[in-house]
Design a protein around this motif. Structure first.
Motif, PDB file in Angstrom:
ATOM      1  N   VAL A 328       0.834  -1.201   0.000  1.00 28.97           N
ATOM      2  CA  VAL A 328       0.000   0.000   0.000  1.00 28.97           C
ATOM      3  C   VAL A 328       0.870   1.252   0.000  1.00 28.97           C
ATOM      4  CG1 VAL A 328      -1.634   1.350   1.367  1.00 28.97           C
ATOM      5  CG2 VAL A 328      -1.996  -1.105   1.051  1.00 28.97           C
ATOM      6  N   ALA A 329       1.912   1.243   0.861  1.00 27.68           N
ATOM      7  CA  ALA A 329       2.805   2.407   0.917  1.00 27.68           C
ATOM      8  C   ALA A 329       3.530   2.603  -0.405  1.00 27.68           C
ATOM      9  CB  ALA A 329       3.802   2.237   2.058  1.00 27.68           C
ATOM     10  N   LYS A 330       3.939   1.494  -1.029  1.00 31.40           N
ATOM     11  CA  LYS A 330       4.631   1.601  -2.311  1.00 31.40           C
ATOM     12  C   LYS A 330       3.717   2.148  -3.407  1.00 31.40           C
ATOM     13  CE  LYS A 330       7.141  -1.218  -5.688  1.00 31.40           C
ATOM     14  NZ  LYS A 330       7.592  -2.595  -6.035  1.00 31.40           N
ATOM     15  N   ILE A 331       2.464   1.658  -3.426  1.00 29.08           N
ATOM     16  CA  ILE A 331       1.518   2.141  -4.437  1.00 29.08           C
ATOM     17  C   ILE A 331       1.241   3.627  -4.244  1.00 29.08           C
ATOM     18  CG2 ILE A 331      -0.864   1.947  -5.240  1.00 29.08           C
ATOM     19  CD1 ILE A 331      -0.679  -1.054  -4.632  1.00 29.08           C
ATOM     20  N   ASP A 332       1.048   4.057  -2.985  1.00 32.63           N
ATOM     21  CA  ASP A 332       0.823   5.484  -2.715  1.00 32.63           C
ATOM     22  C   ASP A 332       2.008   6.313  -3.184  1.00 32.63           C
ATOM     23  OD1 ASP A 332      -1.679   5.033  -1.643  1.00 32.63           O
ATOM     24  OD2 ASP A 332      -0.939   4.884   0.423  1.00 32.63           O
ATOM     25  N   ARG A 333       3.215   5.832  -2.910  1.00 31.86           N
ATOM     26  CA  ARG A 333       4.404   6.593  -3.300  1.00 31.86           C
ATOM     27  C   ARG A 333       4.558   6.663  -4.815  1.00 31.86           C
ATOM     28  NH1 ARG A 333       7.286   4.033  -0.320  1.00 31.86           N
ATOM     29  NH2 ARG A 333       8.145   2.462  -1.740  1.00 31.86           N
ATOM     30  N   GLU A 334       4.328   5.526  -5.488  1.00 27.40           N
ATOM     31  CA  GLU A 334       4.479   5.515  -6.933  1.00 27.40           C
ATOM     32  C   GLU A 334       3.361   6.310  -7.624  1.00 27.40           C
ATOM     33  OE1 GLU A 334       4.819   1.574  -8.380  1.00 27.40           O
ATOM     34  OE2 GLU A 334       6.777   1.206  -7.456  1.00 27.40           O
ATOM     35  N   THR A 335       2.169   6.324  -7.013  1.00 27.25           N
ATOM     36  CA  THR A 335       1.067   7.098  -7.602  1.00 27.25           C
ATOM     37  C   THR A 335       1.368   8.591  -7.554  1.00 27.25           C
ATOM     38  OG1 THR A 335      -0.509   5.384  -6.930  1.00 27.25           O
ATOM     39  CG2 THR A 335      -1.409   7.537  -7.486  1.00 27.25           C
ATOM     40  N   ASP A 348      -2.969   4.810 -14.207  1.00 30.34           N
ATOM     41  CA  ASP A 348      -3.357   5.408 -12.944  1.00 30.34           C
ATOM     42  C   ASP A 348      -4.530   4.650 -12.332  1.00 30.34           C
ATOM     43  OD1 ASP A 348      -2.704   8.903 -13.758  1.00 30.34           O
ATOM     44  OD2 ASP A 348      -1.375   7.243 -13.242  1.00 30.34           O
ATOM     45  N   GLU A 349      -5.499   4.306 -13.105  1.00 28.07           N
ATOM     46  CA  GLU A 349      -6.671   3.600 -12.604  1.00 28.07           C
ATOM     47  C   GLU A 349      -6.282   2.216 -12.048  1.00 28.07           C
ATOM     48  OE1 GLU A 349      -9.518   3.408 -15.695  1.00 28.07           O
ATOM     49  OE2 GLU A 349      -9.961   5.565 -15.682  1.00 28.07           O
ATOM     50  N   LEU A 354      -5.889  -1.077  -7.362  1.00 26.76           N
ATOM     51  CA  LEU A 354      -5.115  -2.017  -6.551  1.00 26.76           C
ATOM     52  C   LEU A 354      -4.958  -1.510  -5.124  1.00 26.76           C
ATOM     53  CD1 LEU A 354      -3.527  -4.676  -6.730  1.00 26.76           C
ATOM     54  CD2 LEU A 354      -1.491  -3.343  -7.324  1.00 26.76           C
ATOM     55  N   ASN A 355      -4.790  -0.205  -4.985  1.00 27.90           N
ATOM     56  CA  ASN A 355      -4.672   0.391  -3.656  1.00 27.90           C
ATOM     57  C   ASN A 355      -5.964   0.227  -2.874  1.00 27.90           C
ATOM     58  OD1 ASN A 355      -3.356   1.690  -1.631  1.00 27.90           O
ATOM     59  ND2 ASN A 355      -3.557   3.740  -2.484  1.00 27.90           N
ATOM     60  N   GLU A 356      -7.105   0.405  -3.539  1.00 26.24           N
ATOM     61  CA  GLU A 356      -8.395   0.240  -2.869  1.00 26.24           C
ATOM     62  C   GLU A 356      -8.603  -1.212  -2.416  1.00 26.24           C
ATOM     63  OE1 GLU A 356     -11.355   1.543  -5.555  1.00 26.24           O
ATOM     64  OE2 GLU A 356     -10.775   3.681  -5.472  1.00 26.24           O
ATOM     65  N   VAL A 357      -8.170  -2.164  -3.268  1.00 21.67           N
ATOM     66  CA  VAL A 357      -8.324  -3.581  -2.908  1.00 21.67           C
ATOM     67  C   VAL A 357      -7.511  -3.905  -1.665  1.00 21.67           C
ATOM     68  CG1 VAL A 357      -7.848  -5.938  -3.649  1.00 21.67           C
ATOM     69  CG2 VAL A 357      -8.887  -4.309  -5.244  1.00 21.67           C
ATOM     70  N   TYR A 358      -6.254  -3.467  -1.641  1.00 19.99           N
ATOM     71  CA  TYR A 358      -5.415  -3.747  -0.475  1.00 19.99           C
ATOM     72  C   TYR A 358      -5.968  -3.098   0.784  1.00 19.99           C
ATOM     73  CZ  TYR A 358      -1.502  -6.067  -2.787  1.00 19.99           C
ATOM     74  OH  TYR A 358      -0.718  -6.962  -3.441  1.00 19.99           O
ATOM     75  N   LYS A 359      -6.373  -1.830   0.685  1.00 20.65           N
ATOM     76  CA  LYS A 359      -6.880  -1.129   1.869  1.00 20.65           C
ATOM     77  C   LYS A 359      -8.202  -1.722   2.331  1.00 20.65           C
ATOM     78  CE  LYS A 359      -4.667   3.336   1.055  1.00 20.65           C
ATOM     79  NZ  LYS A 359      -4.868   4.784   0.785  1.00 20.65           N
ATOM     80  N   GLY A 360      -8.946  -2.365   1.414  1.00 21.62           N
ATOM     81  CA  GLY A 360     -10.238  -2.925   1.781  1.00 21.62           C
ATOM     82  C   GLY A 360     -10.130  -4.067   2.768  1.00 21.62           C
ATOM     83  N   PHE A 361      -9.120  -4.924   2.610  1.00 24.57           N
ATOM     84  CA  PHE A 361      -9.017  -6.059   3.529  1.00 24.57           C
ATOM     85  C   PHE A 361      -7.846  -5.945   4.504  1.00 24.57           C
ATOM     86  CE2 PHE A 361      -6.698  -7.428  -0.319  1.00 24.57           C
ATOM     87  CZ  PHE A 361      -5.453  -7.719   0.225  1.00 24.57           C
ATOM     88  N   LEU A 362      -7.076  -4.821   4.404  1.00 25.67           N
ATOM     89  CA  LEU A 362      -5.921  -4.678   5.284  1.00 25.67           C
ATOM     90  C   LEU A 362      -6.338  -4.520   6.741  1.00 25.67           C
ATOM     91  CD1 LEU A 362      -2.870  -4.487   5.471  1.00 25.67           C
ATOM     92  CD2 LEU A 362      -3.042  -2.029   5.051  1.00 25.67           C
ATOM     93  N   ALA A 363      -7.436  -3.837   6.977  1.00 24.49           N
ATOM     94  CA  ALA A 363      -7.859  -3.600   8.364  1.00 24.49           C
ATOM     95  C   ALA A 363      -8.216  -4.904   9.075  1.00 24.49           C
ATOM     96  CB  ALA A 363      -9.044  -2.641   8.383  1.00 24.49           C
TER      97      ALA A 363
END
Length: 442
Positions: A328-335, A348-349, A354-363
């Motif tokens: 997630v941190a890598k995707i945010d940085r690269e975005t 970009d999409e 991909l960031n939304e998918v990871y954040k969806g189940f990360l919690a």
């Protein structure tokens, strides 16, 4: 029982006489043939009794020079046999060697003639072992022969198969280049490796190294004093053995290579005056942890017992929570750093989705029990390195978990790969595990 040529000739003669008596109605020939047949049955019954009494009188006492060997090594065997054999009977005693062994000197057979009294017989030979594992002798082969019958009987009771010989695989354990000599510390006792600190001064004795003489104390007291250095001992390393699934076929040669390297690692640990830690896993299942292992025989028995335990849990492309957070941190940085990004850009999409998918189940992700167990084991004591032995069959997500826990504990991690694997120990899957070295077991 097998008939001898003498008995075969008598049987042919008896049958011929019976045929002659039937054709020519000769009573004398009939009686003579019957006597020969009765004689053969009588001798057979007597031979059976002799065989039973001889087998009951046999006592075996076997001793070997070594009970633990390396693959290809040899040991001398002394077998003492006590038996009572009837006078005139031929006797052949054979010491049945274990499977995977070969006699390289001497003879494991003895041929003699019975005397009717209790006698002692001795067999001396040397045997080499080419297979690995724990082997017992096959027993004692007893061959008995008289003028009319011969037979062979194998005595395989518990006392006839002792002792058991343990043969270790012969493979070399190599520590990663750069880790040799790492993590050693000085201790207040003498060890094979000397440190730099001085633990005591004492008077010079014959055979001491002249370079250890302390000339200041020698000049001050008028006697020759030497420096006694502190011992150097390494911090222990942890051996992680990933056992194959007992319900799946595995390469026995590759497994023997792996065991040989484990044995060599345990013996190398003794040189540095410390014992290796031993962690047995099977996939994402922790089976047993031994904090300090010094015996290769005990380690092999533990591994043999653990191999029979079925896998309760399995991973398939499992993602660690910390790895997901890193993605997630890598995707945010690269975005953020991506240049030329415009609304509707498919690149970009893709990253945003991909960031939304990871954040969806990360919690909801939690560190699995296996990861916490391995982490607790590695942090139990300070390890100079973690060495992972595996056949790398199927999914290797559990190995990523072990590597991650070792990195979080600050330990260098090395994968040990048997060269007998179909890919020669150069699996492409291993290259996907980052931050870990790979060494091929030869």
């Amino acid at each position: 029982m097998r008939p001898t040529p003498t008995l075969t000739a008598l049987a042919i003669l008896a049958v011929a006489m019976e045929i002659y008596a039937w054709i020519f109605d000769d009573t004398a020939a009939l009686m003579a043939g019957g006597v020969l047949i009765l004689f053969a049955f009588t001798r057979g019954f007597a031979f059976q009794r002799v065989l039973s009494s001889t087998a009951a009188s046999v006592v075996c006492d076997r001793s070997t020079e070594n009970l633990i060997l390396r693959q290809g090594g040899s040991t001398s065997v002394e077998t003492r046999i006590t038996a009572r054999v009837p006078r005139g009977a031929g006797l052949e005693l054979t010491d049945i060697i274990p499977p995977g062994g070969a006699v390289i000197h001497g003879n494991s057979c003895l041929t003699t003639e019975g005397t009717g009294i209790l006698r002692n017989y001795s067999l001396s030979y040397r045997i080499a072992y080419y297979a690995t594992g724990e082997f017992r002798f096959g027993g004692i082969g007893l061959s008995l022969k008289d003028p009319f019958f011969s037979t062979r009987l194998n005595l395989t009771g518990g006392d006839f198969r002792k002792p058991a010989v343990y043969v270790e695989p012969l493979n070399q354990f190599s520590r990663r280049s750069g880790l040799e000599g790492a993590g050693e510390m000085e201790i207040e006792k003498i060890t094979p490796l000397k440190g730099y600190g001085i633990r005591a001064f004492r008077l010079y004795k014959d055979g001491d190294d002249p370079r250890a003489i302390d000339w200041k104390l020698t000049a001050k007291h008028g006697k020759t004093y030497v420096r006694e250095y502190a011992g150097l001992a390494g911090t222990p390393f942890l051996l992680v053995i990933d056992l194959p699934d007992p319900e799946q076929d595995s390469d026995p040669r590759a497994f023997d290579q792996m065991l040989g390297a484990v044995n060599d690692a345990i013996m190398q640990g003794q040189v540095f005056d410390h014992a290796c830690g031993l962690l047995l896993i099977s996939g994402p299942n922790l089976i047993k942890f031994v904090p300090a292992e010094r015996s290769t025989l005990h380690a092999r028995r533990l591994i043999d017992e653990a191999r029979r335990i079925p896998r309760v849990q399995s991973y398939f492309r499992y993602l660690e929570p910390s790895s997901a957070r890193g993605m997630v941190a890598k995707i945010d940085r690269e975005t953020v750093e991506m240049k030329g990004g415009k609304e509707g850009n498919p690149v970009d999409e893709h990253y945003l989705r991909l960031n939304e998918v990871y954040k969806g189940f990360l919690a909801g992700m939690r560190t699995p029990i296996f990861g916490m167990q391995v982490g607790n084991v590695i942090r139990t004591r300070k390890n100079s390195g973690v060495y992972i032995f595996s056949l790398y069959q199927g999914d290797i997500s559990h190995l990523r978990s072990v590597v991650l826990q070792a990195k979080q504990a600050g330990c260098e991690t090395v994968l040990q790969v048997p060269s007998a694997l179909p890919d020669g120990g150069r699996s492409g899957e291993l290259s996907r595990i980052r931050g870990v070295g790979t060494m091929v077991i030869r």
